[in-house]
Design a protein around this motif. Structure first.
Motif, PDB file in Angstrom:
ATOM      1  N   LEU A  16     -75.599  74.401  29.640  1.00 52.22           N
ATOM      2  CA  LEU A  16     -75.897  73.222  28.677  1.00 52.22           C
ATOM      3  C   LEU A  16     -74.639  72.261  28.948  1.00 52.22           C
ATOM      4  N   SER A  17     -73.577  72.653  29.003  1.00 49.14           N
ATOM      5  CA  SER A  17     -72.097  72.136  28.943  1.00 49.14           C
ATOM      6  C   SER A  17     -72.117  71.429  30.340  1.00 49.14           C
ATOM      7  N   VAL A  18     -72.413  71.824  31.365  1.00 46.39           N
ATOM      8  CA  VAL A  18     -72.395  71.354  32.744  1.00 46.39           C
ATOM      9  C   VAL A  18     -73.601  70.243  32.752  1.00 46.39           C
ATOM     10  N   MET A  19     -74.936  70.502  32.302  1.00 40.37           N
ATOM     11  CA  MET A  19     -75.913  69.385  32.308  1.00 40.37           C
ATOM     12  C   MET A  19     -75.364  68.367  31.433  1.00 40.37           C
ATOM     13  N   ALA A  20     -74.752  68.557  30.285  1.00 44.63           N
ATOM     14  CA  ALA A  20     -74.186  67.296  29.346  1.00 44.63           C
ATOM     15  C   ALA A  20     -73.425  66.321  30.131  1.00 44.63           C
ATOM     16  N   VAL A  21     -72.318  67.097  31.056  1.00 45.76           N
ATOM     17  CA  VAL A  21     -71.240  66.249  31.728  1.00 45.76           C
ATOM     18  C   VAL A  21     -72.064  65.411  32.690  1.00 45.76           C
ATOM     19  N   LEU A  22     -73.036  66.238  33.493  1.00 47.23           N
ATOM     20  CA  LEU A  22     -73.838  65.692  34.467  1.00 47.23           C
ATOM     21  C   LEU A  22     -74.587  64.423  33.828  1.00 47.23           C
ATOM     22  N   THR A  23     -75.131  64.478  32.885  1.00 48.25           N
ATOM     23  CA  THR A  23     -76.110  63.378  32.271  1.00 48.25           C
ATOM     24  C   THR A  23     -75.156  62.204  32.013  1.00 48.25           C
ATOM     25  N   LEU A  24     -74.060  62.483  31.370  1.00 51.69           N
ATOM     26  CA  LEU A  24     -72.907  61.374  31.088  1.00 51.69           C
ATOM     27  C   LEU A  24     -72.652  60.642  32.451  1.00 51.69           C
ATOM     28  N   LEU A  28     -73.083  56.656  33.163  1.00 48.65           N
ATOM     29  CA  LEU A  28     -72.014  56.115  33.415  1.00 48.65           C
ATOM     30  C   LEU A  28     -72.068  55.116  34.596  1.00 48.65           C
ATOM     31  N   THR A  29     -72.733  55.643  35.528  1.00 47.69           N
ATOM     32  CA  THR A  29     -72.864  55.089  36.966  1.00 47.69           C
ATOM     33  C   THR A  29     -73.471  53.826  36.976  1.00 47.69           C
ATOM     34  N   THR A  30     -74.499  53.612  35.992  1.00 50.48           N
ATOM     35  CA  THR A  30     -75.362  52.325  36.017  1.00 50.48           C
ATOM     36  C   THR A  30     -75.265  51.694  34.524  1.00 50.48           C
ATOM     37  N   ALA A  31     -74.214  52.186  33.684  1.00 51.26           N
ATOM     38  CA  ALA A  31     -74.218  51.561  32.279  1.00 51.26           C
ATOM     39  C   ALA A  31     -73.949  50.106  32.371  1.00 51.26           C
ATOM     40  N   PHE A  32     -73.029  49.684  33.202  1.00 48.08           N
ATOM     41  CA  PHE A  32     -72.611  48.314  33.098  1.00 48.08           C
ATOM     42  C   PHE A  32     -72.907  47.254  34.140  1.00 48.08           C
ATOM     43  N   PHE A  78     -84.291  47.482  39.382  1.00 53.20           N
ATOM     44  CA  PHE A  78     -84.413  48.917  39.586  1.00 53.20           C
ATOM     45  C   PHE A  78     -83.283  49.403  40.435  1.00 53.20           C
ATOM     46  N   ASP A  79     -82.905  50.775  40.024  1.00 52.96           N
ATOM     47  CA  ASP A  79     -82.125  51.552  40.752  1.00 52.96           C
ATOM     48  C   ASP A  79     -82.488  53.064  40.447  1.00 52.96           C
ATOM     49  N   TRP A  80     -81.823  53.992  40.813  1.00 57.41           N
ATOM     50  CA  TRP A  80     -82.274  55.533  40.610  1.00 57.41           C
ATOM     51  C   TRP A  80     -82.320  55.787  39.207  1.00 57.41           C
ATOM     52  N   ASN A  81     -81.742  55.173  38.253  1.00 58.13           N
ATOM     53  CA  ASN A  81     -81.733  55.502  37.031  1.00 58.13           C
ATOM     54  C   ASN A  81     -82.659  54.733  36.140  1.00 58.13           C
ATOM     55  N   THR A 145     -89.800  32.582  26.307  1.00 54.91           N
ATOM     56  CA  THR A 145     -88.783  33.528  27.088  1.00 54.91           C
ATOM     57  C   THR A 145     -89.411  34.660  27.448  1.00 54.91           C
ATOM     58  N   LEU A 146     -89.058  35.550  28.651  1.00 51.82           N
ATOM     59  CA  LEU A 146     -89.407  36.546  29.053  1.00 51.82           C
ATOM     60  C   LEU A 146     -88.308  37.589  28.891  1.00 51.82           C
ATOM     61  N   SER A 147     -88.546  38.688  28.464  1.00 46.33           N
ATOM     62  CA  SER A 147     -87.430  39.519  28.010  1.00 46.33           C
ATOM     63  C   SER A 147     -87.974  40.998  28.450  1.00 46.33           C
ATOM     64  N   TRP A 148     -87.017  42.239  28.722  1.00 48.65           N
ATOM     65  CA  TRP A 148     -87.519  43.404  29.086  1.00 48.65           C
ATOM     66  C   TRP A 148     -86.569  44.370  28.419  1.00 48.65           C
ATOM     67  N   ASN A 149     -87.161  45.667  28.223  1.00 41.80           N
ATOM     68  CA  ASN A 149     -86.373  46.795  27.912  1.00 41.80           C
ATOM     69  C   ASN A 149     -86.465  47.383  29.201  1.00 41.80           C
ATOM     70  N   VAL A 150     -85.135  48.082  29.539  1.00 42.72           N
ATOM     71  CA  VAL A 150     -84.914  49.062  30.745  1.00 42.72           C
ATOM     72  C   VAL A 150     -85.180  50.415  30.081  1.00 42.72           C
ATOM     73  N   VAL A 151     -86.118  51.216  30.641  1.00 40.23           N
ATOM     74  CA  VAL A 151     -86.165  52.620  30.153  1.00 40.23           C
ATOM     75  C   VAL A 151     -85.605  53.418  31.243  1.00 40.23           C
ATOM     76  N   PRO A 152     -84.327  53.922  31.087  1.00 37.64           N
ATOM     77  CA  PRO A 152     -83.678  54.934  31.872  1.00 37.64           C
ATOM     78  C   PRO A 152     -84.154  56.447  32.037  1.00 37.64           C
ATOM     79  N   ASN A 153     -83.688  57.036  33.050  1.00 36.15           N
ATOM     80  CA  ASN A 153     -83.483  58.413  33.000  1.00 36.15           C
ATOM     81  C   ASN A 153     -82.553  58.816  32.028  1.00 36.15           C
TER      82      ASN A 153
END
Length: 180
Positions: A16-24, A28-32, A78-81, A145-153
């Motif tokens: 679970l700790s490893v999965m949490a770090v991988l999810t973080l 972070l790779t697409t947050a900004f 669109f990207d992988w996330n 105005t056109l707006s959108w919510n991005v639903v990530p993985n």
């Protein structure tokens, strides 16, 4: 002391700790990443009706009917996330009684793998464009105005407003309809 259950518990906690770090890390790779694209909205038809409101005795309200064209290239978002986009077209306007009115007129969900270039012609609003009174009649500054919510993985759900909007003026008179 080192029973099978304690070893299984240690393995599960470590996993679970490893999965949490991988999810973080995935987040972070697409947050900004900037997710705004240029949107072109053209209004082709505007109608205004005065209809019965049913919220009070003998109340009548404005009903706006809009037909529009919409073009946008959503490919850069669109990207992988990104799992999907929830698009919605909203109208914002000011009246005598309210400083800000916002109404959602149309929406669409774009899934990963679907066509990402929108080229919609003569689309009618999906939802009713009601005003709680007579604020649409003669209103010359209604902004679409056109707006959108991005639903990530993994990560937050950013709300993005597309660059490009359209201003619409409603007529000074109501369209007459026949009652049967």
């Amino acid at each position: 002391m080192n029973t099978v259950l304690s070893r299984a518990n240690s393995l599960f906690a470590f996993s679970l700790s490893v999965m949490a770090v991988l999810t973080l890390g995935c987040f972070l790779t697409t947050a900004f990443k900037q997710r705004a694209v240029t949107v072109n909205i053209q209004v082709s038809k505007v109608m205004l009706k005065n209809v019965e409101d049913f919220t009070g005795p003998r109340e009548r309200s404005d009903l706006g009917l809009i037909t529009f064209d919409l073009t946008a290239d959503l490919e850069p978002i669109f990207d992988w996330n990104v799992k999907q986009l929830f698009l919605y077209l909203s109208a914002e306007y000011k009246t005598k009684t309210n400083a800000l009115n916002q109404v959602v007129l149309w929406d669409k969900i774009v899934l990963r793998g679907e066509k990402k270039k929108l080229n919609l012609k003569d689309v009618k609003s999906k939802y009713f464009f009601f005003d709680d009174g007579n604020g649409l009649k003669g209103n010359e500054n209604i902004t679409l105005t056109l707006s959108w919510n991005v639903v990530p993985n993994a990560g937050i759900l950013p709300l993005v407003v597309g660059s490009g909007h359209s201003s619409v003026a409603f007529p000074d008179s109501y369209e007459m309809t026949k009652s049967y």
